[in-house]
Design an enzyme around this catalytic site. Structure first.
Site, PDB file in Angstrom:
ATOM      1  N   ARG A   1      -1.540  -6.380  -7.934  1.00 20.55           N
ATOM      2  CA  ARG A   1      -0.355  -7.187  -7.625  1.00 20.55           C
ATOM      3  C   ARG A   1      -0.138  -8.274  -8.666  1.00 20.55           C
ATOM      4  O   ARG A   1       0.951  -8.489  -9.146  1.00 20.55           O
ATOM      5  CB  ARG A   1      -0.495  -7.834  -6.242  1.00 20.55           C
ATOM      6  CG  ARG A   1      -0.426  -6.848  -5.111  1.00 20.55           C
ATOM      7  CD  ARG A   1      -0.926  -7.439  -3.839  1.00 20.55           C
ATOM      8  NE  ARG A   1      -2.327  -7.812  -3.966  1.00 20.55           N
ATOM      9  CZ  ARG A   1      -3.109  -8.158  -2.967  1.00 20.55           C
ATOM     10  NH1 ARG A   1      -2.626  -8.205  -1.751  1.00 20.55           N
ATOM     11  NH2 ARG A   1      -4.363  -8.477  -3.158  1.00 20.55           N
TER      12      ARG A   1
ATOM     13  N   LYS B   1     -18.211  -5.947   8.919  1.00 18.81           N
ATOM     14  CA  LYS B   1     -16.991  -6.729   8.697  1.00 18.81           C
ATOM     15  C   LYS B   1     -16.145  -6.771   9.963  1.00 18.81           C
ATOM     16  O   LYS B   1     -16.079  -5.796  10.710  1.00 18.81           O
ATOM     17  CB  LYS B   1     -16.190  -6.088   7.548  1.00 18.81           C
ATOM     18  CG  LYS B   1     -15.352  -7.090   6.785  1.00 18.81           C
ATOM     19  CD  LYS B   1     -14.784  -6.484   5.531  1.00 18.81           C
ATOM     20  CE  LYS B   1     -13.431  -7.125   5.230  1.00 18.81           C
ATOM     21  NZ  LYS B   1     -12.737  -6.505   4.116  1.00 18.81           N
TER      22      LYS B   1
ATOM     23  N   SER C   1      -2.647  -7.806   3.336  1.00 20.93           N
ATOM     24  CA  SER C   1      -2.868  -7.656   4.784  1.00 20.93           C
ATOM     25  C   SER C   1      -3.108  -9.024   5.407  1.00 20.93           C
ATOM     26  O   SER C   1      -2.613  -9.312   6.504  1.00 20.93           O
ATOM     27  CB  SER C   1      -4.072  -6.747   5.041  1.00 20.93           C
ATOM     28  OG  SER C   1      -3.841  -5.476   4.491  1.00 20.93           O
TER      29      SER C   1
ATOM     30  N   HIS D   1       0.845  -1.208   0.000  1.00 19.85           N
ATOM     31  CA  HIS D   1       0.000   0.000   0.000  1.00 19.85           C
ATOM     32  C   HIS D   1       0.879   1.257   0.000  1.00 19.85           C
ATOM     33  O   HIS D   1       0.613   2.216  -0.728  1.00 19.85           O
ATOM     34  CB  HIS D   1      -0.872   0.069   1.269  1.00 19.85           C
ATOM     35  CG  HIS D   1      -1.933  -0.969   1.386  1.00 19.85           C
ATOM     36  ND1 HIS D   1      -2.037  -1.803   2.484  1.00 19.85           N
ATOM     37  CD2 HIS D   1      -2.969  -1.307   0.577  1.00 19.85           C
ATOM     38  CE1 HIS D   1      -3.087  -2.593   2.338  1.00 19.85           C
ATOM     39  NE2 HIS D   1      -3.666  -2.328   1.188  1.00 19.85           N
TER      40      HIS D   1
HETATM   41  O1  PNS Z   1      -8.895  -3.054   0.758  1.00 21.87           O
HETATM   42  P1  PNS Z   1     -10.134  -3.592   0.112  1.00 21.87           P
HETATM   43  O2  PNS Z   1     -10.958  -4.308   1.163  1.00 21.87           O
HETATM   44  O3  PNS Z   1      -9.856  -4.431  -1.089  1.00 21.87           O
HETATM   45  O4  PNS Z   1     -10.985  -2.311  -0.385  1.00 21.87           O
HETATM   46  C1  PNS Z   1     -12.254  -2.473  -0.968  1.00 21.87           C
HETATM   47  C2  PNS Z   1     -12.998  -1.140  -1.053  1.00 21.87           C
HETATM   48  C3  PNS Z   1     -13.075  -0.469   0.294  1.00 21.87           C
HETATM   49  C4  PNS Z   1     -12.286  -0.224  -2.022  1.00 21.87           C
HETATM   50  C5  PNS Z   1     -14.437  -1.439  -1.612  1.00 21.87           C
HETATM   51  O5  PNS Z   1     -14.998  -2.471  -0.878  1.00 21.87           O
HETATM   52  C6  PNS Z   1     -15.377  -0.223  -1.530  1.00 21.87           C
HETATM   53  O6  PNS Z   1     -15.162   0.769  -2.193  1.00 21.87           O
HETATM   54  N1  PNS Z   1     -16.408  -0.325  -0.681  1.00 21.87           N
HETATM   55  C7  PNS Z   1     -17.380   0.725  -0.466  1.00 21.87           C
HETATM   56  C8  PNS Z   1     -18.759   0.341  -0.988  1.00 21.87           C
HETATM   57  C9  PNS Z   1     -18.860   0.629  -2.471  1.00 21.87           C
HETATM   58  O7  PNS Z   1     -18.723   1.745  -2.915  1.00 21.87           O
HETATM   59  N2  PNS Z   1     -19.126  -0.407  -3.275  1.00 21.87           N
HETATM   60  C10 PNS Z   1     -19.197  -0.273  -4.717  1.00 21.87           C
HETATM   61  C11 PNS Z   1     -17.959  -0.778  -5.414  1.00 21.87           C
HETATM   62  S1  PNS Z   1     -17.898  -2.557  -5.336  1.00 21.87           S
END
Ligand code: PNS
Length: 165
Positions: free
Chosen positions: A95, A43, A133, A19
């Site tokens: 990645r 979560k 992570s 990150h």
């Molecule tokens: O680190 P991550 O868990 O891969 O991040 C995922 C994240 C937070 C970018 C994604 O889950 C997100 O944007 N969630 C907010 C809800 C949303 O907007 N959903 C629509 C896109 S799937």
């Protein structure tokens, strides 16, 4: 010229060197970077939101000469958060090919929700391409040197947390 604000969204449970690589490199391209932590009460995270904020802030202090990155949190839809902070740019790290399917879904969904949103992908530096992570959490708590995987500010916290578990 308009200020280009880019959002790096994620769970950051915890933030890793992968990150940090994306944050550092994108901070040199965009005017302002917001590292936006998703608040999702459904979560289960290892670290509390406050701990994740503080770990990212302390990790940013380890980067020299970078002063255009801030940390924030959001809940609900990312596209709504983007509007709120006057940004239409999302940055994600890629990645390996295995990331692609999930990332394509995420990007396509955001595009359906808001056509004005643009997502930029950066290839993670190959030396960090195996780091997630989850995999970091898997090796923590056993006294291994975590500093190749996560910022110093995180390594200590992680070791302590996993010992407590
Ligand atoms: O680190 P991550 O868990 O891969 O991040 C995922 C994240 C937070 C970018 C994604 O889950 C997100 O944007 N969630 C907010 C809800 C949303 O907007 N959903 C629509 C896109 S799937």
């Amino acid at each position: 010229m308009k200020n280009k604000v880019a959002i790096i969204p994620g769970s950051f449970d915890p933030i890793t060197n992968g990150h940090m690589d994306i944050i550092e490199r994108s901070s040199k391209i965009f005017d302002e970077i917001i590292v936006a932590i998703l608040v999702n009460p459904d979560k289960k995270y290892l670290f509390t939101l406050e701990e994740r904020i503080s770990m990212i802030e302390n990790s940013l202090k380890e980067l020299t000469g970078i002063d255009n990155v801030k940390v924030d949190t959001f809940s609900g839809l990312l596209v709504n958060y983007a509007k709120k902070v006057n940004s239409n740019i999302i940055i994600r790290g890629l990645r390996a090919v295995s990331d692609f399917e999930y990332e394509m879904q995420l990007t396509s969904m955001n595009k359906v929700l808001d056509d004005g949103i643009e997502t930029f992908y950066m290839m993670t530096n190959t030396k960090y391409s195996f780091i997630s992570s989850s995999i970091v959490k898997g090796v923590s708590g056993f006294g291994a040197d975590l500093t190749k995987l996560v910022p110093k500010a995180v390594a200590e916290k992680l070791e302590k947390k996993l010992k407590e578990e």
